[in-house]
Write a protein that holds these residues in place. Structure first.
Motif, PDB file in Angstrom:
ATOM      1  N   ILE A 195       0.808  -1.249   0.224  1.00  0.00           N
ATOM      2  CA  ILE A 195       0.144   0.034  -0.092  1.00  0.00           C
ATOM      3  C   ILE A 195       0.934   1.244  -0.073  1.00  0.00           C
ATOM      4  CG2 ILE A 195      -1.775   1.392   1.337  1.00  0.00           C
ATOM      5  CD1 ILE A 195      -2.668  -1.307   2.419  1.00  0.00           C
ATOM      6  N   LEU A 196       0.659   2.051  -0.832  1.00  0.00           N
ATOM      7  CA  LEU A 196       1.610   3.186  -1.023  1.00  0.00           C
ATOM      8  C   LEU A 196       0.686   4.697  -0.791  1.00  0.00           C
ATOM      9  CD1 LEU A 196       3.446   2.430  -4.259  1.00  0.00           C
ATOM     10  CD2 LEU A 196       4.279   2.145  -2.067  1.00  0.00           C
ATOM     11  N   PHE A 197       1.357   5.554  -0.258  1.00  0.00           N
ATOM     12  CA  PHE A 197       0.771   6.917  -0.153  1.00  0.00           C
ATOM     13  C   PHE A 197       1.758   7.749  -0.930  1.00  0.00           C
ATOM     14  CE2 PHE A 197      -0.959   7.026   4.629  1.00  0.00           C
ATOM     15  CZ  PHE A 197      -1.826   5.607   4.354  1.00  0.00           C
ATOM     16  N   PRO A 198       1.258   8.017  -2.059  1.00  0.00           N
ATOM     17  CA  PRO A 198       1.945   9.115  -2.888  1.00  0.00           C
ATOM     18  C   PRO A 198       2.311  10.420  -2.219  1.00  0.00           C
ATOM     19  CG  PRO A 198       0.193   7.993  -4.128  1.00  0.00           C
ATOM     20  CD  PRO A 198      -0.176   7.698  -2.596  1.00  0.00           C
ATOM     21  N   PRO A 199       3.141  11.263  -2.813  1.00  0.00           N
ATOM     22  CA  PRO A 199       3.484  12.562  -2.541  1.00  0.00           C
ATOM     23  C   PRO A 199       1.960  13.475  -2.616  1.00  0.00           C
ATOM     24  CG  PRO A 199       4.563  12.351  -4.312  1.00  0.00           C
ATOM     25  CD  PRO A 199       3.889  10.996  -3.964  1.00  0.00           C
ATOM     26  N   SER A 200       0.783  13.041  -2.158  1.00  0.00           N
ATOM     27  CA  SER A 200      -0.304  13.825  -2.309  1.00  0.00           C
ATOM     28  C   SER A 200      -0.300  14.832  -1.164  1.00  0.00           C
ATOM     29  CB  SER A 200      -1.530  13.258  -2.347  1.00  0.00           C
ATOM     30  OG  SER A 200      -1.626  12.516  -3.623  1.00  0.00           O
ATOM     31  N   ASN A 201      -1.399  15.718  -1.015  1.00  0.00           N
ATOM     32  CA  ASN A 201      -1.600  16.762   0.027  1.00  0.00           C
ATOM     33  C   ASN A 201      -2.046  15.615   1.274  1.00  0.00           C
ATOM     34  OD1 ASN A 201      -2.998  18.224   2.087  1.00  0.00           O
ATOM     35  ND2 ASN A 201      -2.425  19.798   0.547  1.00  0.00           N
ATOM     36  N   PRO A 202      -1.284  15.443   2.309  1.00  0.00           N
ATOM     37  CA  PRO A 202      -1.456  14.744   3.665  1.00  0.00           C
ATOM     38  C   PRO A 202      -2.987  14.826   4.337  1.00  0.00           C
ATOM     39  CG  PRO A 202       0.132  16.231   4.158  1.00  0.00           C
ATOM     40  CD  PRO A 202      -0.306  16.387   2.496  1.00  0.00           C
ATOM     41  N   VAL A 203      -3.346  16.145   4.308  1.00  0.00           N
ATOM     42  CA  VAL A 203      -4.637  16.583   4.811  1.00  0.00           C
ATOM     43  C   VAL A 203      -5.802  16.406   4.051  1.00  0.00           C
ATOM     44  CG1 VAL A 203      -5.662  18.450   6.118  1.00  0.00           C
ATOM     45  CG2 VAL A 203      -3.327  18.123   5.998  1.00  0.00           C
ATOM     46  N   VAL A 204      -5.738  17.172   3.064  1.00  0.00           N
ATOM     47  CA  VAL A 204      -6.853  17.314   1.998  1.00  0.00           C
ATOM     48  C   VAL A 204      -7.158  16.298   0.811  1.00  0.00           C
ATOM     49  CG1 VAL A 204      -7.361  19.975   2.301  1.00  0.00           C
ATOM     50  CG2 VAL A 204      -5.943  19.093   0.391  1.00  0.00           C
ATOM     51  N   SER A 205      -6.198  15.526   0.671  1.00  0.00           N
ATOM     52  CA  SER A 205      -6.046  14.182  -0.226  1.00  0.00           C
ATOM     53  C   SER A 205      -6.065  13.075   0.370  1.00  0.00           C
ATOM     54  CB  SER A 205      -5.051  14.453  -1.322  1.00  0.00           C
ATOM     55  OG  SER A 205      -5.321  15.614  -2.092  1.00  0.00           O
ATOM     56  N   ILE A 206      -4.985  12.494   1.058  1.00  0.00           N
ATOM     57  CA  ILE A 206      -4.940  11.277   1.871  1.00  0.00           C
ATOM     58  C   ILE A 206      -5.710  11.386   3.032  1.00  0.00           C
ATOM     59  CG2 ILE A 206      -3.335   9.645   2.801  1.00  0.00           C
ATOM     60  CD1 ILE A 206      -1.434  10.504   0.578  1.00  0.00           C
ATOM     61  N   GLY A 207      -5.539  12.465   3.693  1.00  0.00           N
ATOM     62  CA  GLY A 207      -6.322  12.553   4.874  1.00  0.00           C
ATOM     63  C   GLY A 207      -7.949  12.378   4.709  1.00  0.00           C
ATOM     64  N   THR A 208      -8.456  13.169   3.649  1.00  0.00           N
ATOM     65  CA  THR A 208      -9.690  12.956   3.281  1.00  0.00           C
ATOM     66  C   THR A 208     -10.272  11.538   2.913  1.00  0.00           C
ATOM     67  OG1 THR A 208      -9.565  15.188   2.763  1.00  0.00           O
ATOM     68  CG2 THR A 208     -11.419  13.804   1.696  1.00  0.00           C
ATOM     69  N   ILE A 209      -9.280  10.822   2.120  1.00  0.00           N
ATOM     70  CA  ILE A 209      -9.718   9.387   1.858  1.00  0.00           C
ATOM     71  C   ILE A 209      -9.563   8.587   3.112  1.00  0.00           C
ATOM     72  CG2 ILE A 209      -8.644   7.446   1.015  1.00  0.00           C
ATOM     73  CD1 ILE A 209      -7.292   9.164  -1.072  1.00  0.00           C
ATOM     74  N   LEU A 210      -8.711   8.812   4.119  1.00  0.00           N
ATOM     75  CA  LEU A 210      -8.620   8.155   5.333  1.00  0.00           C
ATOM     76  C   LEU A 210      -9.847   8.405   6.159  1.00  0.00           C
ATOM     77  CD1 LEU A 210      -4.771   8.313   6.216  1.00  0.00           C
ATOM     78  CD2 LEU A 210      -5.996   6.407   5.576  1.00  0.00           C
ATOM     79  N   ALA A 211     -10.396   9.713   6.027  1.00  0.00           N
ATOM     80  CA  ALA A 211     -11.579  10.129   7.072  1.00  0.00           C
ATOM     81  C   ALA A 211     -12.945   9.543   6.523  1.00  0.00           C
ATOM     82  CB  ALA A 211     -11.893  11.493   6.802  1.00  0.00           C
ATOM     83  N   VAL A 212     -12.921   8.483   5.510  1.00  0.00           N
ATOM     84  CA  VAL A 212     -14.147   7.873   5.086  1.00  0.00           C
ATOM     85  C   VAL A 212     -14.179   6.699   6.128  1.00  0.00           C
ATOM     86  CG1 VAL A 212     -15.108   6.360   3.330  1.00  0.00           C
ATOM     87  CG2 VAL A 212     -14.107   8.356   2.829  1.00  0.00           C
ATOM     88  N   PRO A 213     -15.143   6.455   7.062  1.00  0.00           N
ATOM     89  CA  PRO A 213     -15.091   5.538   7.980  1.00  0.00           C
ATOM     90  C   PRO A 213     -14.849   3.917   7.330  1.00  0.00           C
ATOM     91  CG  PRO A 213     -16.923   6.775   8.312  1.00  0.00           C
ATOM     92  CD  PRO A 213     -16.180   7.156   6.930  1.00  0.00           C
ATOM     93  N   GLY A 214     -13.934   3.403   8.185  1.00  0.00           N
ATOM     94  CA  GLY A 214     -13.418   2.070   7.534  1.00  0.00           C
ATOM     95  C   GLY A 214     -12.082   2.050   6.727  1.00  0.00           C
ATOM     96  N   ILE A 215     -11.747   3.159   6.359  1.00  0.00           N
ATOM     97  CA  ILE A 215     -10.420   3.160   5.359  1.00  0.00           C
ATOM     98  C   ILE A 215      -9.258   2.969   6.269  1.00  0.00           C
ATOM     99  CG2 ILE A 215      -9.213   4.427   3.498  1.00  0.00           C
ATOM    100  CD1 ILE A 215     -11.712   4.919   2.293  1.00  0.00           C
ATOM    101  N   VAL A 245      -2.553  24.231   4.627  1.00  0.00           N
ATOM    102  CA  VAL A 245      -3.830  23.154   5.315  1.00  0.00           C
ATOM    103  C   VAL A 245      -3.121  22.310   6.687  1.00  0.00           C
ATOM    104  CG1 VAL A 245      -5.326  23.181   3.127  1.00  0.00           C
ATOM    105  CG2 VAL A 245      -3.440  21.503   3.593  1.00  0.00           C
ATOM    106  N   LEU A 246      -1.720  22.259   6.370  1.00  0.00           N
ATOM    107  CA  LEU A 246      -1.107  21.723   7.328  1.00  0.00           C
ATOM    108  C   LEU A 246      -1.290  22.283   8.791  1.00  0.00           C
ATOM    109  CD1 LEU A 246       2.131  20.364   5.780  1.00  0.00           C
ATOM    110  CD2 LEU A 246       0.472  18.749   6.997  1.00  0.00           C
TER     111      LEU A 246
END
Ligand code: FO1
Length: 319
Positions: A195-215, A245-246
């Protein structure tokens, strides 16, 4: 090898182009795309991060911008202006409008965002499976205080119209708390070899994906090693305004702060740029294996090297 990447917009898409170059014919990539940047305009649903991945990997992207189509024209936008219908600040080109018309027509007909994305990718053939993080509506809003007082604005207004001129006080992924992961998302994370976390925005991109319950829980529980690449080089975001945004989440704009904010329950490995060699010890002290490699995505070949370094680190940390 089954690779899953959580991706946002421009940085994520460029990384994926290198990753695709770095893998072999027996490997497959599933992208879980951020939809928090989505905006409804002129009765159409616009999905900037999904479209940036689709266009970048499908060969239709405006390369310098990193968003929107190459060889674009702006007749519709000009006509909307003549009608006094805004917003003028969001640049939707004629070719891009076709994507939003097809998407909106299919959504109105009852198809899910996943089905729409799959249909659009039949044309673009991105060479990865692109899944939205959720089929439910999630839109990131930003609380700010400026000359017009304290208020929440849509992420796109903050990013594009206001150019993130003021620090974000809070980032609110509206709808995330009741959203469900899109079909295939949790299954892909459970079945992943990496599983990779590309150099995307950790708050509004990856952080938002992680905010979906269960992910978030699925990533933390995955048997696959999780390796991320820092979007911050030498104390500044490579592009975009991630530092703005950080601030909202109280994370310093440094390579190690972002890694430690994700935490060792999510990350097994983290790549920092050679400029941030000094960060390696702090990240390792946080229980995350860390390597310093060149992280500037100057071209596809260089990006492919980064991807190989991430996959190599994944093998080293594989428990
Ligand atoms: N970014 C801009 O800076 N200016 C724009 O006018 C703009 C329009 C636009 C239209 C469609 C689209 O898919 C993306 C667009 N973006 C624009 C980029 C967008 O704000 C960002 O790509 C993401 O939301 C952040 O990753």
């Amino acid at each position: 090898m089954r690779i899953v990447a959580l991706a946002g917009g421009i940085g994520g898409a460029r990384f994926l182009r290198g990753l695709r170059e770095a893998i072999g014919p027996e490997d497959e990539i599933t992208v879980i795309g951020n939809t928090g940047d989505d905006i409804h305009l002129y009765g159409l649903k616009v999905c900037p991060d999904l479209d940036t991945v689709m266009y970048t990997l499908g060969g239709g992207i405006h390369e310098e911008q990193g968003w929107g189509r190459a060889d674009e024209t702006w007749s519709i936008k000009a006509e909307m202006k003549e009608y006094g219908v805004g917003p003028e600040w969001f640049g939707l080109g004629d070719r891009d409008f076709a994507t939003h018309l097809v998407r909106s027509q299919m959504l109105t007909a009852g198809y899910t965002l996943s089905q729409v994305t799959e249909a659009l990718c039949v044309r673009w053939k991105p060479g990865v499976r692109l899944l939205p993080m959720s089929d439910d509506r999630v839109e990131t809003h930003v609380r700010i205080t400026d000359g017009d007082g304290t208020r929440a604005v849509h992420f796109q207004e903050y990013w594009v119209r206001l150019h993130a001129a003021v620090d974000a006080e809070a980032i609110i992924p509206v709808g995330a708390d009741t959203a469900k992961p899109a079909p295939g998302v949790l299954e892909a994370l459970a079945a992943a070899d990496v599983i990779l976390f590309p150099p995307s925005n950790p708050v509004v991109s990856i952080g938002t994906i992680l905010a979906v319950p269960g992910i978030r829980a699925a990533v933390a529980a995955a048997s696959a090693p999780v390796v991320g690449l820092s979007p911050i080089i030498g104390g500044a975001p490579v592009r975009g305004m991630a530092d703005k945004v950080l601030v909202a989440v109280g994370v310093e704009a440094t390579a190690e702060a972002v890694a430690l904010d994700y935490g060792s329950e999510l990350l097994d490995g983290w790549l920092v740029d050679t400029a941030d060699e000094a960060a390696v010890a702090a990240v390792e002290a946080g229980g995350i294996a860390c390597r310093a490699v060149p992280l500037l995505m100057t071209d596809v070949a260089t990006t492919a090297e980064m991807a190989r370094a991430a996959l190599a680190l994944a093998e080293q940390v594989r428990g």
